[in-house]
Design a protein around this motif. Structure first.
Motif, mmCIF file in Angstrom:
data_model
loop_
_atom_site.group_PDB
_atom_site.id
_atom_site.type_symbol
_atom_site.label_atom_id
_atom_site.label_comp_id
_atom_site.label_asym_id
_atom_site.label_seq_id
_atom_site.Cartn_x
_atom_site.Cartn_y
_atom_site.Cartn_z
ATOM 1 N N ALA A 1 29.923 29.574 41.006
ATOM 2 C CA ALA A 1 31.313 29.292 41.329
ATOM 3 C C ALA A 1 32.208 30.313 40.652
ATOM 4 O O ALA A 1 31.866 30.870 39.604
ATOM 5 C CB ALA A 1 31.689 27.891 40.887
ATOM 6 N N GLU A 2 33.360 30.558 41.253
ATOM 7 C CA GLU A 2 34.341 31.483 40.690
ATOM 8 C C GLU A 2 35.736 30.957 41.003
ATOM 9 O O GLU A 2 35.986 30.435 42.088
ATOM 10 C CB GLU A 2 34.170 32.881 41.289
ATOM 11 N N THR A 3 36.633 31.089 40.040
ATOM 12 C CA THR A 3 38.033 30.720 40.213
ATOM 13 C C THR A 3 38.865 31.976 40.058
ATOM 14 O O THR A 3 38.662 32.748 39.107
ATOM 15 C CB THR A 3 38.457 29.667 39.166
ATOM 16 N N PHE A 4 39.795 32.194 40.983
ATOM 17 C CA PHE A 4 40.607 33.412 40.966
ATOM 18 C C PHE A 4 41.927 33.163 41.679
ATOM 19 O O PHE A 4 42.082 32.207 42.438
ATOM 20 C CB PHE A 4 39.862 34.584 41.615
ATOM 21 N N LEU A 5 42.869 34.051 41.429
ATOM 22 C CA LEU A 5 44.168 34.016 42.084
ATOM 23 C C LEU A 5 44.108 34.869 43.340
ATOM 24 O O LEU A 5 43.622 36.005 43.300
ATOM 25 C CB LEU A 5 45.240 34.574 41.134
ATOM 26 N N LEU A 6 44.579 34.336 44.432
ATOM 27 C CA LEU A 6 44.727 35.129 45.653
ATOM 28 C C LEU A 6 46.117 35.751 45.566
ATOM 29 O O LEU A 6 47.129 35.067 45.733
ATOM 30 C CB LEU A 6 44.573 34.246 46.896
ATOM 31 N N GLY A 7 46.159 37.022 45.222
ATOM 32 C CA GLY A 7 47.429 37.694 44.974
ATOM 33 C C GLY A 7 47.274 39.202 45.014
ATOM 34 O O GLY A 7 46.263 39.721 45.469
ATOM 35 N N GLU A 8 48.244 39.882 44.486
ATOM 36 C CA GLU A 8 48.271 41.341 44.540
ATOM 37 C C GLU A 8 47.541 41.941 43.346
ATOM 38 O O GLU A 8 47.909 41.699 42.202
ATOM 39 C CB GLU A 8 49.733 41.815 44.568
ATOM 40 N N ARG A 9 46.499 42.724 43.617
ATOM 41 C CA ARG A 9 45.716 43.321 42.542
ATOM 42 C C ARG A 9 46.485 44.417 41.804
ATOM 43 O O ARG A 9 46.213 44.686 40.656
ATOM 44 C CB ARG A 9 44.411 43.898 43.080
ATOM 45 N N ALA A 10 47.432 45.049 42.460
ATOM 46 C CA ALA A 10 48.180 46.132 41.823
ATOM 47 C C ALA A 10 49.104 45.619 40.725
ATOM 48 O O ALA A 10 49.685 46.386 39.996
ATOM 49 C CB ALA A 10 48.988 46.898 42.862
ATOM 50 N N ALA A 11 49.229 44.311 40.619
ATOM 51 C CA ALA A 11 50.065 43.698 39.589
ATOM 52 C C ALA A 11 49.169 42.861 38.686
ATOM 53 O O ALA A 11 48.448 41.995 39.156
ATOM 54 C CB ALA A 11 51.127 42.812 40.236
ATOM 55 N N GLU A 12 49.195 43.130 37.406
ATOM 56 C CA GLU A 12 48.374 42.406 36.448
ATOM 57 C C GLU A 12 48.839 40.951 36.361
ATOM 58 O O GLU A 12 50.021 40.672 36.238
ATOM 59 C CB GLU A 12 48.493 43.075 35.078
ATOM 60 N N HIS A 13 47.924 40.008 36.424
ATOM 61 C CA HIS A 13 48.260 38.583 36.374
ATOM 62 C C HIS A 13 47.609 37.901 35.176
ATOM 63 O O HIS A 13 47.193 36.752 35.264
ATOM 64 C CB HIS A 13 47.829 37.887 37.662
ATOM 65 N N GLY A 14 47.480 38.605 34.074
ATOM 66 C CA GLY A 14 46.924 37.997 32.871
ATOM 67 C C GLY A 14 45.412 37.910 32.926
ATOM 68 O O GLY A 14 44.743 38.783 33.457
ATOM 69 N N ASP A 15 44.874 36.814 32.395
ATOM 70 C CA ASP A 15 43.428 36.680 32.259
ATOM 71 C C ASP A 15 42.736 36.147 33.503
ATOM 72 O O ASP A 15 41.524 35.997 33.531
ATOM 73 C CB ASP A 15 43.091 35.797 31.063
ATOM 74 N N LEU A 16 43.480 35.868 34.542
ATOM 75 C CA LEU A 16 42.913 35.317 35.766
ATOM 76 C C LEU A 16 42.497 36.453 36.706
ATOM 77 O O LEU A 16 43.291 37.352 36.983
ATOM 78 C CB LEU A 16 43.956 34.428 36.446
ATOM 79 N N GLU A 17 41.274 36.426 37.158
ATOM 80 C CA GLU A 17 40.804 37.426 38.131
ATOM 81 C C GLU A 17 41.669 37.319 39.379
ATOM 82 O O GLU A 17 42.108 36.238 39.747
ATOM 83 C CB GLU A 17 39.338 37.163 38.476
ATOM 84 N N VAL A 18 41.919 38.457 40.023
ATOM 85 C CA VAL A 18 42.777 38.490 41.204
ATOM 86 C C VAL A 18 42.025 39.145 42.359
ATOM 87 O O VAL A 18 41.399 40.194 42.181
ATOM 88 C CB VAL A 18 44.072 39.285 40.936
ATOM 89 N N TYR A 19 42.085 38.515 43.516
ATOM 90 C CA TYR A 19 41.579 39.118 44.744
ATOM 91 C C TYR A 19 42.743 39.251 45.708
ATOM 92 O O TYR A 19 43.509 38.310 45.908
ATOM 93 C CB TYR A 19 40.469 38.274 45.381
ATOM 94 N N SER A 20 42.873 40.403 46.299
ATOM 95 C CA SER A 20 43.942 40.672 47.252
ATOM 96 C C SER A 20 43.689 39.903 48.550
ATOM 97 O O SER A 20 42.542 39.768 48.985
ATOM 98 C CB SER A 20 43.978 42.172 47.541
ATOM 99 N N PRO A 21 44.767 39.443 49.205
ATOM 100 C CA PRO A 21 44.599 38.799 50.509
ATOM 101 C C PRO A 21 44.000 39.757 51.543
ATOM 102 O O PRO A 21 43.395 39.302 52.504
ATOM 103 C CB PRO A 21 46.026 38.401 50.908
ATOM 104 N N GLY A 22 44.133 41.060 51.319
ATOM 105 C CA GLY A 22 43.572 42.042 52.248
ATOM 106 C C GLY A 22 42.140 42.443 51.952
ATOM 107 O O GLY A 22 41.524 43.177 52.722
ATOM 108 N N SER A 23 41.577 41.952 50.843
ATOM 109 C CA SER A 23 40.181 42.245 50.516
ATOM 110 C C SER A 23 39.274 41.472 51.472
ATOM 111 O O SER A 23 39.714 40.508 52.106
ATOM 112 C CB SER A 23 39.880 41.826 49.074
#
Length: 158
Positions: A88-110
């Motif tokens: 399992a993995e938990t991540f933010l669906l958001g913009e990777r070009a912007a740092e969002h702290g300790d939460l992994e980020v995946y772009s909606p376009g990935s």
């Protein structure tokens, strides 16, 4: 007519991007001692990053959580299960070009972001990775970023 792509950002990511933009503007005067070819390369990269940040900021939706309806979309924290491994993995669906702290980020376009956008908890989706193989994931949970933070959410591992 061209549709402008909005970008979901946390307030912290928005602040970091604004600070980076200010740093890039100040750095324009610090190319002393660099040979002319390197200076041109540095200047071009700096200008590209400035344009990227300006576009992100101009089209940003800052800190407004999407509806708490469980549907995967930018601004939601997703928990998925990789069906082949059970991880399992938990991540933010958001913009990777912007740092969002300790939460992994995946772009909606990935590939993963594209596959999951619009999914509801319990739905299985599939996407292709660069080697051509197909990865199957099941959306376990989708909560707005703000709610995730107030619940003391933690990141998962893959």
């Amino acid at each position: 007519m061209t549709k402008t792509r909005t970008t979901w950002l946390t307030p912290q990511a928005h602040d970091r991007l604004r600070a980076e933009l200010a740093d890039l503007a100040r750095a324009a005067d610090s190319d002393e001692g660099v040979d002319q070819d390197d200076r041109a390369t540095i200047r071009r990269r700096r200008q590209e990053r400035v344009r990227e940040i300006q576009e992100l900021l101009a089209n940003a939706v800052v800190g407004e959580d999407p509806p708490d309806d469980g549907i995967a979309e930018p601004g939601m924290v997703l928990t998925v299960r990789y069906d082949d491994t059970g991880d399992a993995e938990t991540f933010l669906l958001g913009e990777r070009a912007a740092e969002h702290g300790d939460l992994e980020v995946y772009s909606p376009g990935s590939p993963l972001g594209t596959a999951l956008t619009g999914a509801r908890p319990g739905e299985q989706r599939a996407y292709r990775v660069p080697d051509g193989s197909t990865i199957r994931v099941t959306l376990l949970e989708s909560v707005p970023y703000g709610r995730h933070r107030t619940l003391g959410g933690t990141t998962g591992t893959r």
